[in-house]
Design a protein around this motif. Structure first.
Motif, mmCIF file in Angstrom:
data_model
loop_
_atom_site.group_PDB
_atom_site.id
_atom_site.type_symbol
_atom_site.label_atom_id
_atom_site.label_comp_id
_atom_site.label_asym_id
_atom_site.label_seq_id
_atom_site.Cartn_x
_atom_site.Cartn_y
_atom_site.Cartn_z
ATOM 1 N N TYR A 101 3.455 -5.475 1.448
ATOM 2 C CA TYR A 101 4.728 -4.805 1.666
ATOM 3 C C TYR A 101 5.770 -5.815 2.120
ATOM 4 C CZ TYR A 101 2.646 -0.136 1.462
ATOM 5 O OH TYR A 101 2.017 1.007 1.051
ATOM 6 N N LYS A 102 7.006 -5.536 1.756
ATOM 7 C CA LYS A 102 8.158 -6.308 2.205
ATOM 8 C C LYS A 102 8.970 -5.395 3.110
ATOM 9 C CE LYS A 102 12.459 -8.255 0.277
ATOM 10 N NZ LYS A 102 13.254 -8.423 -0.975
ATOM 11 N N GLN A 103 9.366 -5.909 4.262
ATOM 12 C CA GLN A 103 10.164 -5.099 5.168
ATOM 13 C C GLN A 103 11.419 -5.858 5.578
ATOM 14 O OE1 GLN A 103 8.436 -3.870 8.964
ATOM 15 N NE2 GLN A 103 9.645 -1.987 8.938
ATOM 16 N N GLU A 104 12.556 -5.324 5.212
ATOM 17 C CA GLU A 104 13.832 -5.884 5.635
ATOM 18 C C GLU A 104 14.246 -5.222 6.941
ATOM 19 O OE1 GLU A 104 16.259 -6.965 1.741
ATOM 20 O OE2 GLU A 104 15.347 -4.986 1.578
ATOM 21 N N SER A 105 15.095 -5.886 7.659
ATOM 22 C CA SER A 105 15.493 -5.432 8.981
ATOM 23 C C SER A 105 16.032 -3.999 8.948
ATOM 24 C CB SER A 105 16.556 -6.375 9.555
ATOM 25 O OG SER A 105 16.928 -5.959 10.845
ATOM 26 N N GLY A 106 15.456 -3.129 9.771
ATOM 27 C CA GLY A 106 15.933 -1.754 9.877
ATOM 28 C C GLY A 106 15.512 -0.847 8.750
ATOM 29 N N GLY A 154 12.231 0.640 6.002
ATOM 30 C CA GLY A 154 10.810 0.898 5.905
ATOM 31 C C GLY A 154 10.118 -0.115 5.012
ATOM 32 N N PRO A 155 8.799 -0.235 5.137
ATOM 33 C CA PRO A 155 8.051 -1.137 4.257
ATOM 34 C C PRO A 155 8.233 -0.748 2.797
ATOM 35 C CG PRO A 155 6.701 -0.428 6.118
ATOM 36 C CD PRO A 155 7.942 0.429 6.128
ATOM 37 N N GLN A 156 8.443 -1.759 1.975
ATOM 38 C CA GLN A 156 8.656 -1.557 0.543
ATOM 39 C C GLN A 156 7.483 -2.146 -0.220
ATOM 40 O OE1 GLN A 156 12.202 -3.494 -0.830
ATOM 41 N NE2 GLN A 156 11.809 -3.077 -2.976
ATOM 42 N N PHE A 157 6.851 -1.344 -1.064
ATOM 43 C CA PHE A 157 5.694 -1.774 -1.845
ATOM 44 C C PHE A 157 6.062 -2.950 -2.755
ATOM 45 C CE2 PHE A 157 1.779 -1.154 -4.184
ATOM 46 C CZ PHE A 157 2.094 -1.529 -5.479
ATOM 47 N N ILE A 158 5.200 -3.975 -2.745
ATOM 48 C CA ILE A 158 5.394 -5.106 -3.652
ATOM 49 C C ILE A 158 4.336 -5.082 -4.743
ATOM 50 C CG2 ILE A 158 5.484 -7.610 -3.880
ATOM 51 C CD1 ILE A 158 6.222 -7.763 -0.926
ATOM 52 N N ILE A 159 3.093 -5.139 -4.321
ATOM 53 C CA ILE A 159 1.994 -5.206 -5.277
ATOM 54 C C ILE A 159 0.705 -4.817 -4.571
ATOM 55 C CG2 ILE A 159 1.493 -7.661 -4.833
ATOM 56 C CD1 ILE A 159 0.993 -7.958 -7.886
ATOM 57 N N ASP A 160 -0.235 -4.257 -5.309
ATOM 58 C CA ASP A 160 -1.533 -3.943 -4.726
ATOM 59 C C ASP A 160 -2.646 -4.505 -5.600
ATOM 60 O OD1 ASP A 160 -1.809 -0.399 -5.729
ATOM 61 O OD2 ASP A 160 -1.546 -2.232 -6.893
ATOM 62 N N TYR A 194 2.866 6.170 -3.089
ATOM 63 C CA TYR A 194 2.891 6.002 -1.618
ATOM 64 C C TYR A 194 4.186 5.295 -1.256
ATOM 65 C CZ TYR A 194 0.202 5.438 2.813
ATOM 66 O OH TYR A 194 -0.289 5.520 4.100
ATOM 67 N N THR A 195 5.098 6.019 -0.607
ATOM 68 C CA THR A 195 6.441 5.503 -0.338
ATOM 69 C C THR A 195 6.823 5.750 1.108
ATOM 70 O OG1 THR A 195 7.062 6.050 -2.622
ATOM 71 C CG2 THR A 195 8.855 5.603 -1.077
ATOM 72 N N PHE A 196 7.406 4.746 1.724
ATOM 73 C CA PHE A 196 7.860 4.867 3.106
ATOM 74 C C PHE A 196 9.327 5.274 3.167
ATOM 75 C CE2 PHE A 196 4.588 3.237 5.965
ATOM 76 C CZ PHE A 196 3.704 2.664 5.083
#
Lengths: 113, 115
Positions: free
Chosen positions: A36-41, A43-49, B104-106
């Motif tokens: 996951y990638k999380q930018e300031s403020g 939510g976590p953003q899916f990148i790859i699984d 699955y989304t935040f």
């Protein structure tokens, strides 16, 4: 005194270089690993699984490598861009069909223009 | 595309007060997860719901409770707030009862500050 967890590991890379972010995990029963990638403020953003029965998976500019022998996961970002600057977390599922995620410690990626 | 909506975005409460955080999942998603992220920390799983029933429970304090309603939105109720409850609270939604990572989304989170 210093509080545990307030200082994230930081990776600084030059724009255009490749970045490699590493993660050690503990649960060998996990069936899914996610970055996951999380930018300031935000939510976590899916990148790859990647599923546990794979050792490599490629996306657009990103590659995830899974080494189950040493319980290690890595995220490679090609041609890193300023927009890639963020905190990156690895996460894993506990296995047995559950999808409550356990996150690893984040790594802060800073891209130098 | 519709995303996970959380409200409020910011909340300031005093110690010992109560707070209610709301989460509206992506349409047709039936599973909701709650996570707590302290300053500089990784997100910690609190609790999840599938079809209005609790499906998994993590490190949720006894002072907190949550439920999922018939329209699939979820609320996290926090009582006797402590300074240590100050954190970002994320909700995530998915479809499939937690049996898949599909969609699955935040959400963008609620920042709770306890003073």
């Amino acid at each position: 005194g210093e509080s545990v967890g307030l200082h994230l590991p930081t990776l600084s890379v030059q724009e255009g270089d490749n970045s490699i972010i590493n993660c050690a995990y503990s649960n060998s029963a996990s069936d899914y690993f996610i970055w996951y990638k999380q930018e300031s403020g935000k939510g976590p953003q899916f990148i790859i699984d990647i599923r546990s029965n794979m050792d490599k998976r490629q996306g657009q500019r990103v590659t995830v490598l899974l080494n189950k022998t040493v319980k290690h996961l890595s995220l490679q970002i090609a041609a890193t861009q300023p927009g890639d600057s963020a905190v990156y977390f690895c996460a894993q599922t506990p296995g047995a069909g559950s999808y409550q995620l356990t996150f690893g410690k984040g790594t802060k990626l800073s891209v130098i223009p | 595309a519709a995303g996970v909506i959380q409200s409020p975005r910011h909340l300031i409460k005093e110690k010992r007060e109560t707070a209610t955080l709301k989460c509206y999942p992506i349409p047709r998603h039936d599973t909701v997860y709650w996570y707590q992220q302290g300053p500089g920390q990784d997100p910690q799983f609190l609790i999840s719901f599938y079809e209005k029933m609790q499906s998994d429970k993590g490190s949720i304090p006894d002072r907190f409770s949550a439920q999922q309603f018939s329209d699939y939105h979820s609320e996290l109720n926090m009582s006797s707030l402590e300074l240590g409850d100050s954190a970002l609270y994320f909700c995530a939604s998915s479809k499939g009862g937690g049996q898949t990572l599909y969609g699955y989304t935040f959400g963008s989170g609620t920042r709770l500050t306890v003073v």
